[in-house]
Motif scaffolding. Structure first.
Motif, PDB file in Angstrom:
ATOM      1  N   PRO A   7      -7.175 -42.168  30.498  1.00 48.47           N
ATOM      2  CA  PRO A   7      -7.472 -43.325  29.652  1.00 48.47           C
ATOM      3  C   PRO A   7      -8.477 -42.963  28.554  1.00 48.47           C
ATOM      4  CG  PRO A   7      -7.524 -43.933  31.966  1.00 48.47           C
ATOM      5  CD  PRO A   7      -7.435 -42.441  31.914  1.00 48.47           C
ATOM      6  N   THR A   8      -8.433 -43.679  27.464  1.00 50.70           N
ATOM      7  CA  THR A   8      -9.342 -43.430  26.346  1.00 50.70           C
ATOM      8  C   THR A   8     -10.787 -43.367  26.833  1.00 50.70           C
ATOM      9  OG1 THR A   8      -7.862 -44.543  24.817  1.00 50.70           O
ATOM     10  CG2 THR A   8     -10.150 -44.321  24.139  1.00 50.70           C
ATOM     11  N   GLY A   9     -11.510 -42.371  26.368  1.00 51.23           N
ATOM     12  CA  GLY A   9     -12.900 -42.169  26.753  1.00 51.23           C
ATOM     13  C   GLY A   9     -13.343 -40.794  26.326  1.00 51.23           C
ATOM     14  N   CYS A  10     -14.504 -40.377  26.795  1.00 49.33           N
ATOM     15  CA  CYS A  10     -15.034 -39.064  26.421  1.00 49.33           C
ATOM     16  C   CYS A  10     -14.040 -37.944  26.688  1.00 49.33           C
ATOM     17  CB  CYS A  10     -16.314 -38.781  27.216  1.00 49.33           C
ATOM     18  SG  CYS A  10     -17.778 -39.579  26.550  1.00 49.33           S
ATOM     19  N   MET A  11     -13.423 -37.971  27.855  1.00 54.70           N
ATOM     20  CA  MET A  11     -12.566 -36.867  28.246  1.00 54.70           C
ATOM     21  C   MET A  11     -11.210 -36.886  27.554  1.00 54.70           C
ATOM     22  SD  MET A  11     -14.234 -34.814  30.207  1.00 54.70           S
ATOM     23  CE  MET A  11     -15.470 -35.125  28.958  1.00 54.70           C
ATOM     24  N   TYR A  12     -10.911 -37.961  26.848  1.00 60.79           N
ATOM     25  CA  TYR A  12      -9.734 -37.975  25.979  1.00 60.79           C
ATOM     26  C   TYR A  12     -10.116 -37.470  24.588  1.00 60.79           C
ATOM     27  CZ  TYR A  12      -6.744 -40.077  22.404  1.00 60.79           C
ATOM     28  OH  TYR A  12      -5.986 -40.291  21.293  1.00 60.79           O
ATOM     29  N   VAL A  13     -11.120 -38.048  23.990  1.00 64.73           N
ATOM     30  CA  VAL A  13     -11.469 -37.720  22.612  1.00 64.73           C
ATOM     31  C   VAL A  13     -11.960 -36.279  22.487  1.00 64.73           C
ATOM     32  CG1 VAL A  13     -13.005 -38.283  20.693  1.00 64.73           C
ATOM     33  CG2 VAL A  13     -11.975 -40.109  22.046  1.00 64.73           C
ATOM     34  N   ALA A  14     -12.870 -35.866  23.364  1.00 63.92           N
ATOM     35  CA  ALA A  14     -13.443 -34.525  23.258  1.00 63.92           C
ATOM     36  C   ALA A  14     -12.462 -33.439  23.673  1.00 63.92           C
ATOM     37  CB  ALA A  14     -14.704 -34.423  24.121  1.00 63.92           C
ATOM     38  N   ASN A  15     -11.425 -33.807  24.395  1.00 64.96           N
ATOM     39  CA  ASN A  15     -10.501 -32.798  24.922  1.00 64.96           C
ATOM     40  C   ASN A  15      -9.213 -32.653  24.131  1.00 64.96           C
ATOM     41  OD1 ASN A  15     -11.923 -31.785  27.187  1.00 64.96           O
ATOM     42  ND2 ASN A  15     -11.473 -33.649  28.329  1.00 64.96           N
ATOM     43  N   THR A  16      -8.918 -33.551  23.215  1.00 66.75           N
ATOM     44  CA  THR A  16      -7.599 -33.518  22.574  1.00 66.75           C
ATOM     45  C   THR A  16      -7.688 -33.525  21.057  1.00 66.75           C
ATOM     46  OG1 THR A  16      -7.414 -35.936  22.704  1.00 66.75           O
ATOM     47  CG2 THR A  16      -6.521 -34.676  24.540  1.00 66.75           C
ATOM     48  N   SER A  17      -8.707 -32.928  20.514  1.00 70.53           N
ATOM     49  CA  SER A  17      -8.853 -32.875  19.063  1.00 70.53           C
ATOM     50  C   SER A  17      -7.951 -31.796  18.458  1.00 70.53           C
ATOM     51  CB  SER A  17     -10.309 -32.585  18.697  1.00 70.53           C
ATOM     52  OG  SER A  17     -11.170 -33.545  19.267  1.00 70.53           O
ATOM     53  N   TYR A  18      -7.520 -32.024  17.235  1.00 68.53           N
ATOM     54  CA  TYR A  18      -6.795 -31.012  16.451  1.00 68.53           C
ATOM     55  C   TYR A  18      -5.532 -30.520  17.148  1.00 68.53           C
ATOM     56  CZ  TYR A  18     -11.397 -31.125  14.302  1.00 68.53           C
ATOM     57  OH  TYR A  18     -12.560 -31.543  13.733  1.00 68.53           O
ATOM     58  N   LEU A  19      -4.804 -31.436  17.770  1.00 71.29           N
ATOM     59  CA  LEU A  19      -3.494 -31.127  18.358  1.00 71.29           C
ATOM     60  C   LEU A  19      -3.547 -30.042  19.421  1.00 71.29           C
ATOM     61  CD1 LEU A  19      -1.270 -31.296  15.134  1.00 71.29           C
ATOM     62  CD2 LEU A  19      -1.740 -33.092  16.796  1.00 71.29           C
ATOM     63  N   CYS A  20      -4.665 -29.942  20.107  1.00 76.29           N
ATOM     64  CA  CYS A  20      -4.751 -29.001  21.224  1.00 76.29           C
ATOM     65  C   CYS A  20      -5.483 -29.690  22.371  1.00 76.29           C
ATOM     66  CB  CYS A  20      -5.472 -27.717  20.838  1.00 76.29           C
ATOM     67  SG  CYS A  20      -7.221 -27.931  20.434  1.00 76.29           S
ATOM     68  N   ALA A  21      -5.279 -29.176  23.571  1.00 74.26           N
ATOM     69  CA  ALA A  21      -5.895 -29.779  24.746  1.00 74.26           C
ATOM     70  C   ALA A  21      -6.123 -28.701  25.803  1.00 74.26           C
ATOM     71  CB  ALA A  21      -5.017 -30.891  25.313  1.00 74.26           C
ATOM     72  N   PRO A  22      -7.106 -28.884  26.700  1.00 79.53           N
ATOM     73  CA  PRO A  22      -7.421 -27.861  27.700  1.00 79.53           C
ATOM     74  C   PRO A  22      -6.736 -28.087  29.043  1.00 79.53           C
ATOM     75  CG  PRO A  22      -9.164 -29.476  27.660  1.00 79.53           C
ATOM     76  CD  PRO A  22      -8.137 -29.937  26.663  1.00 79.53           C
ATOM     77  N   PHE A  23      -5.694 -28.904  29.077  1.00 81.65           N
ATOM     78  CA  PHE A  23      -5.063 -29.243  30.349  1.00 81.65           C
ATOM     79  C   PHE A  23      -3.862 -28.338  30.607  1.00 81.65           C
ATOM     80  CE2 PHE A  23      -6.553 -33.269  28.338  1.00 81.65           C
ATOM     81  CZ  PHE A  23      -7.701 -33.412  29.089  1.00 81.65           C
ATOM     82  N   ALA A  24      -3.947 -27.513  31.650  1.00 86.80           N
ATOM     83  CA  ALA A  24      -2.862 -26.593  31.994  1.00 86.80           C
ATOM     84  C   ALA A  24      -1.954 -27.229  33.042  1.00 86.80           C
ATOM     85  CB  ALA A  24      -3.430 -25.266  32.491  1.00 86.80           C
ATOM     86  N   TYR A  25      -1.608 -28.480  32.807  1.00 84.51           N
ATOM     87  CA  TYR A  25      -0.695 -29.225  33.666  1.00 84.51           C
ATOM     88  C   TYR A  25      -0.237 -30.430  32.849  1.00 84.51           C
ATOM     89  CZ  TYR A  25      -5.456 -30.938  34.422  1.00 84.51           C
ATOM     90  OH  TYR A  25      -6.741 -31.336  34.239  1.00 84.51           O
ATOM     91  N   PRO A  26       0.790 -31.162  33.287  1.00 80.12           N
ATOM     92  CA  PRO A  26       1.196 -32.357  32.547  1.00 80.12           C
ATOM     93  C   PRO A  26       0.041 -33.352  32.459  1.00 80.12           C
ATOM     94  CG  PRO A  26       2.879 -31.742  34.124  1.00 80.12           C
ATOM     95  CD  PRO A  26       1.683 -30.878  34.416  1.00 80.12           C
ATOM     96  N   TRP A  27      -0.223 -33.798  31.266  1.00 77.97           N
ATOM     97  CA  TRP A  27      -1.337 -34.733  31.020  1.00 77.97           C
ATOM     98  C   TRP A  27      -0.867 -35.789  30.034  1.00 77.97           C
ATOM     99  CZ3 TRP A  27      -3.987 -36.437  26.736  1.00 77.97           C
ATOM    100  CH2 TRP A  27      -5.210 -37.092  26.962  1.00 77.97           C
ATOM    101  N   MET A  28      -1.219 -37.031  30.279  1.00 71.70           N
ATOM    102  CA  MET A  28      -0.812 -38.129  29.401  1.00 71.70           C
ATOM    103  C   MET A  28      -2.016 -38.997  29.055  1.00 71.70           C
ATOM    104  SD  MET A  28       1.868 -41.273  30.166  1.00 71.70           S
ATOM    105  CE  MET A  28       3.226 -40.161  30.468  1.00 71.70           C
ATOM    106  N   HIS A  29      -2.160 -39.282  27.779  1.00 65.32           N
ATOM    107  CA  HIS A  29      -3.177 -40.234  27.349  1.00 65.32           C
ATOM    108  C   HIS A  29      -2.672 -41.648  27.594  1.00 65.32           C
ATOM    109  CE1 HIS A  29      -4.892 -42.753  23.877  1.00 65.32           C
ATOM    110  NE2 HIS A  29      -5.809 -42.704  24.830  1.00 65.32           N
ATOM    111  N   THR A  30      -3.514 -42.497  28.172  1.00 63.22           N
ATOM    112  CA  THR A  30      -3.195 -43.913  28.307  1.00 63.22           C
ATOM    113  C   THR A  30      -4.260 -44.724  27.589  1.00 63.22           C
ATOM    114  OG1 THR A  30      -4.492 -44.494  30.289  1.00 63.22           O
ATOM    115  CG2 THR A  30      -2.393 -43.337  30.635  1.00 63.22           C
TER     116      THR A  30
END
Length: 325
Positions: A57-80
């Motif tokens: 869900p939207t929050g620190c771990m969404y905004v700080a982790n998904t900037s510039y079309l990249c993300a640090p999640f090495a598994y399926p991850w979905m923003h809600t």
């Protein structure tokens, strides 16, 4: 009552040496130095292993982790949306159950994990979280608690402690303590009203083995589980970034945080100190509390003393009385 486990039975670990070395939360994020929620994500993803779907869900771990079309999640991850982490998890789990029932999916049901902040769990996201728990969906809801809406400027949340200075609760002449309310008791919101839930736990980044085991135990249950994780925030709580773990341990040593498990109606407590330190010792290390008077510290101490008589269980909140001028 015995634990009803899924096909994938995640094993408990006894020491840090047994913690998986494989990383599923990899470099590429922009969290703050000493970020407690980032440590939470790292440890929870180690607990789940690779067969997992994470919802953010939207929050620190969404905004700080998904900037510039990249993300640090090495598994399926979905923003809600911040409102609907529990609802999206419910839909994913229900869809898998349909595919399994129709024979269109032969694999194991993946671990479905909602990683929500305090706002996305017990404030804006409360309805969806509660509905997931009430309906009995087979998913784990993790609340990483940094005690504010930290992503948007450190606004007050239902998890913000009494006396905290936030953007929306600044201390002043008329309200010298800043935050005048005590926080919601997140685990009790789940325990008290959801018959389908049999496992609720609290844990802290200060004790990673305990945190990993509680996440795994929650995932081993068939049905919904809830894990409340203490995640200190240097930016919002205003303490040196290198002291995140020290602050987390001091919270337990003073009773400001209690590690426990509620399993099938029974409470088990972890890391209970032989003698608690004064809460002022914990609060004095964070600039967000530096405006408080001795009377304010006494009110917080009274609240903690009442809670420690039966940690994790409902208590009557002490009467605040008139504000000190």
């Amino acid at each position: 009552m015995a634990i009803e486990v899924k096909t994938q039975n995640l094993e408990m670990v006894k020491s840090l040496r047994q913690v998986p070395q494989e990383e599923h939360y990899v470099p590429g994020h922009r969290t703050c130095q000493g970020c407690g929620p980032a440590l939470v994500y790292k440890l929870v993803s180690k607990a789940t292993g690779g067969n997992a779907i994470f919802l953010g869900p939207t929050g620190c771990m969404y905004v700080a982790n998904t900037s510039y079309l990249c993300a640090p999640f090495a598994y399926p991850w979905m923003h809600t949306q911040i409102t609907n982490g529990g609802a999206v998890a419910s839909g994913i789990e229900a869809a898998y159950q349909v595919l399994i029932r129709k024979g269109k999916y032969k694999g194991e049901l993946p671990s479905i994990v909602v990683m929500a902040g305090d706002g996305g769990s017990i404030d804006i996201g409360l309805q969806a979280m509660s509905s997931m728990m009430y309906r009995g969906h087979d998913a784990l809801f993790v609340m990483y608690d940094n005690e504010s809406y930290a992503n948007t400027g450190i606004q007050v949340s239902p998890a913000t402690p009494y006396g905290a200075n936030t953007t929306f609760t600044p201390p002043g002449k008329n309200v010298p303590e800043g935050r005048v309310l005590f926080p919601k008791d997140a685990p009790q919101l789940v325990i008290g009203g959801h018959p389908a839930v049999h496992y609720v736990a609290t844990a802290s980044v200060a004790y990673p083995v305990d945190l990993i085991n509680k996440v795994r135990k929650g995932l081993n249950y068939k049905g919904p589980s809830f894990v409340h994780l203490h995640a200190p925030c240097p930016k919002g709580w205003l303490f040196p970034a290198q002291k995140t773990i020290e602050v987390a341990k001091l919270a337990i040593q003073t009773g400001m945080w209690v590690n426990y498990t509620w399993e099938n109606g029974e409470y088990t407590y972890d890391h209970t100190p032989k003698e608690y330190k004064p809460v002022k010792e914990y609060m004095k290390g964070q600039y967000r509390f530096n405006h408080l008077s001795d009377a304010h510290y006494a009110k917080m101490q009274a609240f903690i003393d009442a809670r420690l008589k039966a940690p994790g269980k409902p208590i009557a909140i002490p009467v605040l009385g008139p504000r000190e001028q």
